[in-house]
Structure formats: structure tokens, C-alpha cells
Design an enzyme around this catalytic site. Structure first.
Site, PDB file in Angstrom:
ATOM      1  CG  ASP A 181     -15.258 -43.877 -21.924  1.00  0.00           C
ATOM      2  OD1 ASP A 181     -15.538 -42.759 -21.933  1.00  0.00           O
ATOM      3  OD2 ASP A 181     -14.430 -44.387 -21.555  1.00  0.00           O
ATOM      4  CG  HIS A 185     -13.288 -40.125 -20.999  1.00  0.00           C
ATOM      5  ND1 HIS A 185     -13.666 -41.677 -20.865  1.00  0.00           N
ATOM      6  CD2 HIS A 185     -12.656 -39.944 -19.929  1.00  0.00           C
ATOM      7  CE1 HIS A 185     -12.990 -42.056 -19.699  1.00  0.00           C
ATOM      8  NE2 HIS A 185     -12.359 -41.030 -19.151  1.00  0.00           N
ATOM      9  CB  SER A 212      -9.895 -42.546 -17.806  1.00  0.00           C
ATOM     10  OG  SER A 212     -11.062 -42.402 -16.758  1.00  0.00           O
TER      11      SER A 212
END
Length: 570
Positions: A170, A228, A478
Site C-alpha cells: 500500500d 490509506h 480498499s
């Protein structure tokens, strides 16, 4: 999921090892461009290197495990590489030493994740109040509807993933976050990226290197300037430590395998290098909540694409599938997000977003009608051996943004849906709560840097331990994928055998248990389901998605919503 590719085997290079520096020639242009090159199957390392040299390229690093090299060369290199029988082709990466603009960091988010920030209005106000701590459970566990939906608490009574390594492919992981640090493996964590100041058109990407905290484009392996990856890692393995929340597998080890830029782009070389690294270092599960830029769908022979673009997309497909196969054969379970385009991947589509990154001046996205869904592939989600995960909201309906498709989706998991409410109005608490890096929260104006007070409705703090930790509500496939990855980690912990890294279990066995134990969820009735969203600006949005298939599998849920309790036994 839909199987589009024949599993490629690594080329016969006759050597072991990864990322070996090797010189094979000199670039021929004043301005060098970086390329990723895939060697043709059956070609020897010597012949492939010679082909690179003959095409005018210089190898700067080589992934010998899968036959992929990073090359610097002039503009004519790609065409020559594509014409060589010893090479599959070349994917352009970026211009070496691009000019840095005097501009602020771009806030661009990867399309797979963009809905996560769609609802941030910047409005002042406290976030949802934290529930009072209970004798059992973390201080913010009352806000984790997602863990209840997959029976994580019941599973954790007997299995918590101890001895299992989960790789977070990520944007990075904040290894200092109080609800990540206890499980963060700093020794194994790696950053496979380098910040990119601008694209070839001069537009800001990650921003000037001198504006970084350390004045460098090289970030440490415990940093996440996007947020994220930290959110994903927290969902998988935040510990039970009396702080904030707990993850699906609260004793699993978090290994940061950073492959994403600060700006949210994810490119080919970091992805393939991280996958081979995972295979060599006992990583049991990897989570991939992204697609490989710059193509949402990679097509090998689309008539709208130039020969160079066709070769680039062929290279992306080939290199990624080889790396995924390499990891899969070595016991790495591969989990990926289904995407937030709200489309049926098994039906004809139009791709107007690719290429989304300018690797050469003047390059812009253009419209491609993808009439045959079997002819193009989104990587890594549609690759062989990858578990594709769609998203659900609190009511268990498929999230309005989640892509779907009968034969594409393998399983579903909580990803959040801010409009999954009785009135169809927005509720941040219907999204997924997980860790938020403090420095990023300050930079985004989410908390007061002096007092630590939360200033936005999509963030929450927990200061019950004396040190404040921060969390944010996000939604997206996600966020669904790490729930499935967390259950996969529990499966390895429960049924795996001890090895040098802790536990191990074949990826095929993990997938079989994950899918078989999922809670079956039938298509809605009627199957043409209409989403009604009353937006904050007073407008109303409607969209209709069609669920194909029976109770299981079907296009919305695959084999069902993952269930941690059922996966590790009752």
C-alpha cells in the site's frame, strides 16, 4: 473470480536472487527514461540482457526470480524492445530526474480508493463520541460494526493470528501509531518506492523532495504520508491493547511492503519487487487495495492503443502475473480489492481514465470501448490466484460504489457505505473506522495541532490511555479487502504449520477455507437493485446494479461475506 490469463512460469534464467545490479549497455538519448522490461519465456538471462543492450538500454536492477529488469534508455527503446524475440516488451516508468515544480503536494487519490474521501466537506465539528470503555473490548470497539458483521470477536476467543505475517502492499504504514506499533515488524518492512515530484507534463505528483520532513524523496519503511495503508493495516491487525480498536487478526505481524506513492499511484516495479520479497521472507498474506497504474484495464491488442501502449500493457500483465504466481507458489495468499467503479466487470465497459499518469509529455487519458470483457484485465485484481473482494455496508447490502460481477467477485467483506441508512442520507459511522497517522491528521486539518482536538466529523480520537491515538472513517473496496485478508491470517494461524517465519499454509488451502466458510448471501429481490442517495448538497443520486447468480456464488457477494468465526471453527 474470472480467470483471464494462463499462469506464466518464470523464465529459465538459471540464477537465484532478486534486485541484482547489472550493467548491460548505455542509454542513447540526452534525456533518459526509465522502463520496466519483461524477458521472454525461454530466453536466457544473457540473451535478454543482450537484447536490452542492443535496443540502447542500460539495466540498473534486475529481478531474476521472475525475469523483469529496470532499464534506463532513450525514447526509441520501447519499440526496439517490443521487436526483440528475447523480450516481452517494455512499460515506461518515468523520466529520470524530472524537473521539480514550485507547487504544493497533489492530493490525487488512486481511483480504487477515491470514494474514501468523497464525503470530506471540511466542516468543523467533533467526530462521533467514543463509547465508554467496557470490561471486554477496545475503547472504540462499539464503533466497529464491521467486526460484528464478520464475527471477528467470536473468532478471536480462540484464534488471533499469532505467528502469521501479513504484508501491507500500500502507501506505507505508520509504524509509530499506538494501535499498530505493538504488531509492526520494522525489521522486515521495506519501502519499494521513491517519491516522484512531477509527471512528464510537469504536474505535481508527490511534491518537491525538499518539502519532505527529511528533505529527501526516500521515505523510511515506517512512514505513511497518505493514510490509506495505515488504515488497511489497522483493520487487519490492530492489537488488543486497551487502545482504540482491534483488527481482525490482532496478534498477526504487520509488514509494510510499500508499493504506493504518497499521491496514491501504484506502479509496476514496486509491485513485482514487493511480491517476490514477500515470497522470500515468509509473508503469509498480502493485501493489495489498488490497481497498477497507469491502466485501469490492460489490453494487449486494443485498436485504440498505439503499438507502444499495447506493448506496455502486455508487459504489465506478464510481469504482474509472474510475480503473483511466484508468491502464490511459495505460500503467499493474495487478496485484492474489487474496485470502486460501480461496474460489472463481466460486461462491456468504457474506460475513459487510462492512462492516468503522464509518463511522457502530452500524454492524457482517452476513451476506449471495451466491448469484450475477456480481452482486457485489471491488475492485480483479475489475475490468476488472486482473491477479489467486493464491499458491503452495515445492512449487508453491496456498497453502492463497489464493482461486481458473477465470476469476478470471490467473496465480500465490510467496506463501508455512508448511504446505507434508512433515509439514504450520509452517515460517517456507516464507514470503516481504523488508524489515522497523527501527522497526516494535522496536515489535513482533522485535528488541532496544539490541543489534539478532533475538528472534523470523519475522525475520532481515543485518549483513554493517556496518549491520544487517532482514527478515521473511510469507505471503499480498499477497506473490504483487508477484512478478508485478516480472516485469511486467522486461517493460517489456525490450520498452518510452523516454519522459519512462524506459521505457513498453502495459498490454495487458505482460499478454499475462506470461500467455504463465508456466510452465503443471495442476490437482492428484485435482482435489479436501485441505490438512492440523498447528497449533502440537496440533490439525489440513483443508480441500478444487476446481481446475477443464485444464493452463492453470485455477482454481488461471490461465495458470501467472509466469516471469521466459521473460518476457524466454532
Amino acid at each position: 473470480m474470472r480467470r483471464l490469463l494462463t499462469g506464466a512460469t518464470a523464465v529459465a534464467l538459471g540464477v537465484t536472487g532478486t534486485l541484482v545490479m547489472a550493467n548491460s549497455g548505455s542509454a542513447t538519448a540526452d534525456e533518459e527514461i526509465r522502463y520496466i522490461v519483461a524477458y521472454a519465456e525461454g530466453s536466457s538471462a544473457a540473451s535478454a540482457r543482450a537484447a536490452v543492450r542492443d535496443a540502447g538500454g542500460e539495466i540498473v536492477s534486475e529481478n531474476k526470480d521472475i525475469g523483469v529488469a529496470t532499464v534506463t534508455a532513450g525514447e526509441g527503446f520501447a519499440a526496439k524492445a517490443d521487436a526483440s524475440k528475447a523480450l516481452v516488451g517494455a512499460a515506461q516508468d518515468r523520466v529520470v530526474a524530472a524537473t521539480t515544480p514550485d507547487a504544493a503536494r497533489d492530493a490525487r487519490k488512486q481511483d480504487v480508493s477515491k470514494v474514501e474521501t468523497e464525503f470530506r466537506t471540511g466542516a468543523k465539528g467533533h467526530g462521533p463520541k467514543a463509547p465508554k470503555p467496557k470490561p471486554k473490548g477496545e475503547p472504540l470497539s462499539g464503533l466497529q460494526w464491521d467486526m460484528k458483521q464478520i464475527d471477528a470477536g467470536a473468532a478471536n476467543k480462540t484464534e488471533r493470528g499469532k505467528g502469521v505475517r501479513v504484508g501491507i502492499m500500500d502507501t506505507g504504514v505508520d509504524g509509530s501509531h499506538p494501535d499498530i506499533a505493538p504488531n509492526f515488524d520494522a525489521r522486515l518492512s521495506r519501502n519499494f518506492t521513491t517519491d516522484i515530484p512531477t509527471d512528464a507534463n510537469g504536474a505535481a505528483v508527490d511534491g518537491p523532495c525538499e518539502e519532505e520532513a527529511d528533505g529527501s524523496c526516500e521515505d523510511a519503511a515506517d512512514v505513511d504520508e497518505n493514510g490509506h495503508g495505515t488504515h488497511v493495516a489497522s483493520t487487519i491487525a490492530s492489537p488488543v491493547n486497551g487502545v482504540g480498536i482491534s483488527g481482525v487478526a490482532p496478534q498477526a505481524d504487520i509488514v509494510n511492503l510499500r508499493v504506493g506513492q504518497d499521491s496514491g499511484y501504484f506502479f509496476l516495479q514496486p509491485s513485482v519487487d514487493a511480491l517476490t520479497y514477500a515470497a522470500h521472507n515468509g509473508i503469509d498474506v498480502v493485501n493489495m487495495s489498488y490497481y497498477v497504474d497507469p491502466w485501469l484495464f490492460n489490453c494487449t491488442s486494443h485498436p485504440a492503443d498505439s503499438a507502444a501502449d499495447q506493448a506496455e500493457q502486455t508487459t504489465i500483465i506478464t510481469a504482474m502475473q509472474r510475480a503473483l504466481d511466484y508468491a502464490h507458489r511459495r505460500g503467499v495468499t493474495l487478496v485484492a480489492a474489487a474496485g470502486n467503479q460501480a461496474i460489472d466487470y463481466t460486461k462491456p465497459q468504457t474506460d475513459a481514465s487510462s492512462p492516468d499518469f503522464a509518463s511522457e509529455p502530452g500524454e492524457e487519458p482517452y476513451v476506449r470501448d471495451l466491448l469484450d470483457p475477456e480481452s482486457c484485465v485489471s491488475m492485480p485484481t483479475e489475475a490468476d490466484g488472486v482473491i477479489a473482494v467486493s464491499a458491503t455496508g452495515p445492512s449487508e447490502r453491496k456498497s453502492y460504489y463497489s464493482s461486481f460481477g458473477d465470476g469476478f467477485v470471490d467473496v465480500a467483506a465490510p467496506g463501508g457505505d455512508a448511504y446505507d441508512t434508512a433515509e439514504g442520507t450520509r452517515d460517517y459511522a456507516a464507514n470503516i473506522l481504523a488508524a489515522y497517522p497523527r501527522d497526516l491528521a494535522v496536515a489535513e486539518g482533522a485535528i488541532d495541532p496544539e490541543t489534539g482536538e478532533v475538528l472534523v466529523p470523519w475522525a475520532v480520537s481515543d485518549c483513554s490511555s493517556g496518549e491520544c491515538s487517532y482514527y478515521q472513517y473511510l469507505q471503499g473496496t480498499s477497506m473490504a479487502s483487508p477484512h478478508a485478508a485478516g480472516v485469511a491470517a486467522l486461517i493460517v494461524g489456525k490450520y498452518g504449520k510452523h516454519d522459519f517465519s512462524g506459521k505457513t499454509l498453502s495459498a490454495d488451502k487458505v482460499e478454499k477455507i475462506l470461500r467455504k466458510s463465508a456466510t452465503k448471501k443471495a442476490c437482492p429481490v428484485p435482482a435489479d437493485y436501485t441505490y438512492v442517495r440523498h447528497l449533502p448538497d440537496g440533490s439525489t443520486s440513483t443508480s441500478t446494479h444487476t446481481c446475477e447468480g443464485g444464493e452463492a456464488p453470485n455477482g454481488f457477494y461471490g461465495d458470501g461475506i467472509v466469516n471469521a468465526k466459521a473460518a476457524v471453527g466454532r
